[in-house]
Design a protein around this motif. Sequence first.
Motif, short mmCIF file in Angstrom:
data_model
loop_
_atom_site.label_atom_id
_atom_site.label_comp_id
_atom_site.label_asym_id
_atom_site.label_seq_id
_atom_site.Cartn_x
_atom_site.Cartn_y
_atom_site.Cartn_z
N ILE A 111 0.84 -1.21 0.00
CA ILE A 111 0.00 0.00 0.00
C ILE A 111 0.87 1.25 0.00
CG2 ILE A 111 -1.68 1.32 1.34
CD1 ILE A 111 -2.75 -1.42 2.34
N ALA A 112 1.88 1.28 0.88
CA ALA A 112 2.74 2.46 0.96
C ALA A 112 3.54 2.65 -0.32
CB ALA A 112 3.68 2.33 2.16
N ASP A 113 4.00 1.56 -0.90
CA ASP A 113 4.82 1.67 -2.10
C ASP A 113 4.04 2.28 -3.26
OD1 ASP A 113 7.26 1.36 -3.47
OD2 ASP A 113 6.59 -0.52 -4.36
N LEU A 114 2.78 1.90 -3.39
CA LEU A 114 1.96 2.48 -4.45
C LEU A 114 1.82 3.99 -4.25
CD1 LEU A 114 0.18 2.33 -6.93
CD2 LEU A 114 -1.72 1.65 -5.45
N GLY A 115 1.51 4.41 -3.02
CA GLY A 115 1.36 5.84 -2.76
C GLY A 115 2.64 6.61 -2.98
N ILE A 116 3.75 6.09 -2.48
CA ILE A 116 5.04 6.77 -2.63
C ILE A 116 5.43 6.83 -4.09
CG2 ILE A 116 7.51 6.57 -2.13
CD1 ILE A 116 6.69 5.36 0.60
N THR A 117 5.19 5.76 -4.83
CA THR A 117 5.53 5.73 -6.25
C THR A 117 4.75 6.77 -7.02
OG1 THR A 117 6.12 3.37 -6.17
CG2 THR A 117 5.56 4.28 -8.33
N LEU A 157 5.93 14.78 1.88
CA LEU A 157 4.90 14.56 0.87
C LEU A 157 4.84 13.09 0.45
CD1 LEU A 157 5.41 17.71 -1.38
CD2 LEU A 157 3.45 17.22 0.10
N GLU A 158 6.02 12.49 0.25
CA GLU A 158 6.05 11.08 -0.09
C GLU A 158 5.49 10.23 1.06
OE1 GLU A 158 9.56 10.24 -3.34
OE2 GLU A 158 10.06 10.07 -1.21
N ALA A 159 5.88 10.59 2.28
CA ALA A 159 5.38 9.85 3.44
C ALA A 159 3.87 9.97 3.56
CB ALA A 159 6.06 10.35 4.71
N LEU A 160 3.34 11.16 3.27
CA LEU A 160 1.89 11.35 3.33
C LEU A 160 1.20 10.47 2.29
CD1 LEU A 160 -0.42 12.97 4.62
CD2 LEU A 160 -0.12 14.67 2.79
N GLY A 161 1.75 10.44 1.07
CA GLY A 161 1.17 9.61 0.02
C GLY A 161 1.19 8.13 0.37
N PRO A 165 -3.20 6.32 3.60
CA PRO A 165 -4.14 5.19 3.52
C PRO A 165 -3.98 4.21 4.67
CG PRO A 165 -3.09 5.59 1.39
CD PRO A 165 -2.35 6.42 2.39
N LEU A 166 -2.73 4.01 5.12
CA LEU A 166 -2.49 3.09 6.23
C LEU A 166 -3.07 3.63 7.53
CD1 LEU A 166 1.22 2.17 5.41
CD2 LEU A 166 -0.84 0.84 4.89
N LEU A 167 -2.92 4.93 7.75
CA LEU A 167 -3.49 5.54 8.96
C LEU A 167 -5.01 5.45 8.96
CD1 LEU A 167 -1.23 8.71 9.18
CD2 LEU A 167 -1.20 6.76 10.74
N LEU A 168 -5.62 5.64 7.81
CA LEU A 168 -7.07 5.54 7.71
C LEU A 168 -7.54 4.11 7.98
CD1 LEU A 168 -7.77 7.80 4.59
CD2 LEU A 168 -8.07 8.38 7.01
N LEU A 169 -6.69 3.14 7.64
CA LEU A 169 -7.02 1.74 7.90
C LEU A 169 -6.76 1.34 9.34
CD1 LEU A 169 -5.61 0.11 4.63
CD2 LEU A 169 -8.02 0.33 5.26
N GLY A 170 -6.01 2.18 10.09
CA GLY A 170 -5.74 1.90 11.48
C GLY A 170 -4.50 1.06 11.71
N PHE A 230 8.71 -2.16 -5.31
CA PHE A 230 8.31 -3.20 -6.25
C PHE A 230 8.28 -2.67 -7.68
CE2 PHE A 230 6.14 -4.21 -2.17
CZ PHE A 230 6.89 -5.34 -1.86
N SER A 231 9.06 -3.29 -8.53
CA SER A 231 9.23 -2.78 -9.89
C SER A 231 7.99 -2.99 -10.75
CB SER A 231 10.44 -3.47 -10.56
OG SER A 231 10.31 -4.88 -10.52
N PHE A 232 7.04 -3.83 -10.33
CA PHE A 232 5.87 -4.05 -11.18
C PHE A 232 4.99 -2.81 -11.26
CE2 PHE A 232 5.10 -6.45 -7.16
CZ PHE A 232 4.19 -5.60 -6.56
N TRP A 233 5.11 -1.87 -10.29
CA TRP A 233 4.36 -0.61 -10.43
C TRP A 233 4.79 0.13 -11.69
CZ3 TRP A 233 0.49 -1.55 -7.73
CH2 TRP A 233 0.53 -1.93 -6.39
#
Length: 295
Positions: A111-117, A157-161, A165-170, A230-233
């Motif tokens: 989840i974090a990798d997608l947002g950061i990417t 900004l990257e950390a927020l991205g 989503p992780l914080l919202l999921l708890g 993950f390079s598949f992104w």
Amino acid sequence: MRHLYAPAFFFGFIGLALYLVDEGVSLLCLPALLPLAILLAFLAERLWPYRAGWNGSHDDGPRDLAHALVNETLNALAIAAIPVLVAWLPHFELWPVHWPLALQLLAALLIADLGITLVHYASHRSPLLWRLHAVHHSVARLYGFNGLMKHPLHQMLEALGGTLPLLLLGIPVEVAALLAFAIAVQLLLQHSNVDMRIGALRHVFAWAPLHRLHHLKYGTAGDVNFALFFSFWDRLLGTALYLPDYALAEDDLGIGDRPDYPVAYLDQLAEPFRHIDSAHPPAPLPMELRRLLVE
């Protein structure tokens, strides 16, 4: 060792961190592990360098140390603030706390990798974000430690991205702390000067043989391989690039039209907010690289 280095470093340190946290050891063990990872990265770069010249000082050691100390301190403060943030933000208590810790970390990484990417990708499209991100791209050599070299505003900004989503999921604090440690380990590998051979693992992990191409100084040639973990992104974004036949020269890195980019730490913090009166012409693309990109 060139084939074993990246997976052994990645899974060794993250596996050790998982074991310690799962056994109830204090989360303070994680920042204590990071200097060991940096030390081993430095040692490997001297034993099996990709470019020997990148091991020498470019008058950037104190600056990179300042970036690392500031940015890792901000990370630690952000982790400490997670209980407050979770209480303040709306969250849905959907985090799978019943899963084994390793699976929780894997879910957090994806989840974090997608947002950061996506934030990283946007930082190469938005002139405003690029001014902040350019600090990271100003490096003239790649070695593990300068993976931590970022403008603190861009890091936030990257950390927020990646983490909103992780914080919202708890997400629990211990999973967030493991995620932050895993990011530091991954940055050491992404920017490593080790002549690592990753073979088919390049289809999964965005390690140095892929990420070095992202730091090419030739205009938009480096607008590739944005993923952190993950390079598949990048395949999904259409920005994946692998050039096994191109050996980067020691002067292939940086910002081609800003060879005068400031080197000192405080100057780099101020640079995104300065007016640039003139721009240099783009660095010409080497013929061999031009041929490979066309092919």
